[in-house]
Design a protein around this motif. Structure first.
Motif, short mmCIF file in Angstrom:
data_model
loop_
_atom_site.label_atom_id
_atom_site.label_comp_id
_atom_site.label_asym_id
_atom_site.label_seq_id
_atom_site.Cartn_x
_atom_site.Cartn_y
_atom_site.Cartn_z
N UNK A 166 0.82 -1.33 -0.05
CA UNK A 166 0.05 0.02 0.20
C UNK A 166 0.83 1.30 0.10
N UNK A 167 0.31 2.20 -0.50
CA UNK A 167 0.97 3.58 -0.66
C UNK A 167 0.11 4.50 0.10
N UNK A 168 0.55 5.34 0.98
CA UNK A 168 -0.18 6.53 1.60
C UNK A 168 0.46 7.72 0.73
N UNK A 169 -0.71 8.55 0.14
CA UNK A 169 -0.49 9.97 -0.62
C UNK A 169 -1.11 11.01 0.12
N UNK A 170 -0.39 11.96 0.52
CA UNK A 170 -0.91 13.35 1.18
C UNK A 170 -0.93 14.36 0.02
N UNK A 171 -2.00 14.78 -0.41
CA UNK A 171 -2.06 15.79 -1.43
C UNK A 171 -3.23 16.99 -0.97
N UNK A 172 -3.09 17.95 -1.74
CA UNK A 172 -4.05 19.19 -1.49
C UNK A 172 -4.47 19.97 -2.77
N UNK A 173 -5.67 20.54 -2.81
CA UNK A 173 -5.97 21.28 -3.77
C UNK A 173 -6.59 22.41 -3.28
N UNK A 174 -6.30 23.53 -3.98
CA UNK A 174 -6.86 25.05 -3.39
C UNK A 174 -8.41 24.83 -3.20
N UNK A 175 -8.71 25.17 -1.79
CA UNK A 175 -10.16 25.46 -1.52
C UNK A 175 -10.72 24.35 -1.02
N UNK A 176 -9.89 23.02 -0.88
CA UNK A 176 -10.31 21.96 -0.31
C UNK A 176 -9.31 21.54 0.71
N UNK A 177 -10.13 20.72 1.98
CA UNK A 177 -9.24 20.29 2.90
C UNK A 177 -8.23 19.19 2.34
N UNK A 178 -6.89 19.21 2.93
CA UNK A 178 -6.04 18.28 2.56
C UNK A 178 -6.48 16.85 2.68
#
Length: 574
Positions: A443-455
């Motif tokens: 498995x891989x855990x991927x932390x990402x974000x997008x403007x205006x949204x929660x991480x």
């Protein structure tokens, strides 16, 4: 309102059905012929004797009182939710399925405070409730985004002169605390693609004497969708429990009978099947061993292989300290003997392999991924990029990273230097913050974000070929972890079923949390100004660094700052 009714509406043990409009994680259902069940007197679970006996309906109850009484009474799981069913019409009591799904409310939610709307003819009542987590019929927990609401609609009619609910949505709604009181977390065990390790598939089931049967039915149904293609099962497709359709326990021995299989499994296959079943069931305290039959033929314990349940992490964590790659041992930090001086390299994010044979790190502000072998003098570049994110090394000594401004793919560099492009379409257009491969490599855990949204933290399976190299793409159905957080600053694996993260709910400061891969989160004390977090294999060894270089270690449920140590970017092996 009477005193007994005040007790009925306490938020301590609240239950409600959840509206079908809430999207749950797709999974195979528990067969209706073998339900999860309820707490029984002979369950052997110490929590069974502590279960609250709720109040039933009272003569003259209004529509609102009946609905709220039904919701509160659902906390009583005894006799198949008999008290909650007493608020339903006779026909609805037979149809209502309380365990079709579970919705988890925040602890500060009071049943009496929930908004409701009653029609003028008092035949329909609609109610809304906040939820922070959802459990589907297969026991897979998914966290929900901040502000998620469940809308529940009840139809009522009079029966024998009293209001009763004639239509109630299936499912349960309980508080976070009560969820972890009346439900337990179990792991279905599957194999890595090379059969070297067992991989846990975390599920939640009501405390019950019939839980072993529910676990077996789910094990036979296969892994959760987010693990698709990343793990394998020795159980043939279509395998089912035998004629009794239940797992029985006698004197600590679980008796599991599978029906005949065609073609008949080999001795090796029988042993692997037994391994999966034994590893799944023996976490139940009342089970000390299993007896397995397939098609009426006993499967000897001697056929069962010795498969490791987890990947061991023997080496100390790595950090950047005094411009060198260094290792943390206890309360001291010592540089790696052959580490170059990285002062001018603009280096960051070191990682070390499980076997301590190689180190990797980023330099030139993430434009180059460097590798240093433990027996080499110089480090060498193995991947160039625009702005690569923190690397992670799996048990095959493959190094994973990706571009921060992501176009839907990751990069994996094999031990021989071969570069693999791994599709991750759900990342396209997002800013990738961190890549963390589980130590078993599945498995891989991927932390990402997008403007205006929660991480967002996505956990998804990693399919591999026979050589252990990553396939062209990740599993197509990631599960979102810790969705209730507004901000997630950093994340790391901390054992095989949980992550640790520096995260914050709306309006709060960032603090360390432990988050179940499919489960709720729990805060791990407080650390001032935490910037990076790293977890070991046991879920208790955790390091946090601050933006000012302070290094904190988590021991005995408390944080201790390492005196006279300045370090950055901690990472445990793997």
């Amino acid at each position: 309102m009477t005193a007994s009714r005040d007790r009925r509406f306490r938020p301590a043990m609240i239950l409600a059905s959840v509206c079908a409009c809430l999207a749950l994680v797709g999974c195979s259902s528990i067969p209706t012929s073998s339900p999860v069940g309820h707490i029984e007197d002979d369950s052997g679970d110490p929590a069974a004797s502590n279960a609250r006996i709720p109040d039933g309906p009272e003569p003259g109850d209004s529509v609102s009182e009946i609905v709220r009484g039904f919701l509160a009474a659902g906390a009583g799981t005894g006799n198949n939710f008999s008290v909650a069913r007493s608020f339903l019409t006779e026909a609805e009591a037979q149809k209502w399925s309380p365990q079709e799904s579970v919705s988890v409310m925040p602890n500060d939610t009071d049943l009496k405070s929930l908004n409701s709307d009653l029609t003028t003819d008092q035949k329909t009542l609609t109610m809304s409730a906040p939820v922070v987590g959802l459990v589907d019929s297969s026991g897979v927990y998914s966290s929900t985004k901040p502000g998620t609401q469940s809308t529940l609609e009840f139809s009522l009619r009079q029966e024998n002169g009293e209001w009763r609910i004639s239509s109630a949505p299936n499912g349960l709604l309980i508080s976070e605390t009560d969820f972890q009181t009346i439900f337990l977390n179990y792991s279905l065990e599957f194999f890595t693609s090379d059969y070297s390790y067992l991989v846990p598939d975390s599920r939640w089931f009501l405390r019950s004497s019939s839980t072993p049967t529910a676990l077996m039915n789910e094990l036979l149904s296969g892994p959760a969708p987010y693990l698709s293609g990343a793990v394998i099962t020795a159980v043939p497709d279509g395998a089912k429990l035998g004629d009794s359709n239940v797992v029985t326990i006698e004197n600590g021995v679980a008796h599991v009978s599978l029906g005949p299989q065609s073609p008949a499994p080999s001795d090796r296959e029988k042993g692997l099947i037994r391994q999966q079943i034994a590893s799944t069931l023996q976490v139940i305290p009342s089970i000390s061993s299993i007896e397995l039959t397939i098609g009426g033929q006993a499967v000897a314990a001697s056929l069962q292989p010795k498969t490791d349940s987890s990947v061991q992490v023997d080496g100390p964590p790595v950090v950047l300290a005094d411009d060198r790659i260094s290792r943390v041992s206890g309360t001291t930090v010592a540089k790696v003997e052959n580490s170059p001086n990285l002062k001018k390299a603009k280096a960051s994010d070191p990682a070390v392999s499980l076997d301590d044979s190689l180190y990797v790190y980023l330099q030139n502000d993430g434009r180059v991924l460097m590798r240093l072998k433990s027996d080499a003098v110089d480090s060498t570049p193995i991947l160039n990029g625009k702005r690569l994110v923190r690397p992670s090394i799996d048990r095959f000594n493959t190094t994973w990273t990706g571009e921060a401004e992501n176009n839907g793919e990751l990069k994996a560099v094999g031990r021989d230097g071969q570069v693999f492009t791994v599709a991750a379409d759900f990342l396209s257009g997002r800013q990738l913050i961190d890549v963390e491969v589980s130590r078993d490599g599945t498995r891989v855990a991927l932390l990402s974000r997008h403007k205006g949204e929660p991480d967002r933290v996505d956990v998804v399976g990693v399919p591999r070929d026979k050589a252990g190299n990553p396939a062209d793409g990740l599993s197509g159905d990631p599960i979102t972890v810790g969705a209730n957080f507004a901000e997630v600053k950093d994340v790391s694996w901390a054992g095989s079923t949980s992550l640790v993260a520096l995260a914050a709910e709306e309006g709060d400061k960032v603090q360390p949390f432990r988050i179940g891969v499919t489960g709720p989160s729990a805060q791990l004390g407080e650390v001032s100004d935490g910037s990076r977090i790293a977890g070991g294999a046991d879920g208790r060894s955790i390091l946090v660094t601050s933006s000012h270089g302070a290094l904190y270690s988590y021991n005995s449920n408390a944080w201790q700052r390492l005196v006279d140590v300045a370090a950055e970017d901690p990472s445990y092996p793997g």
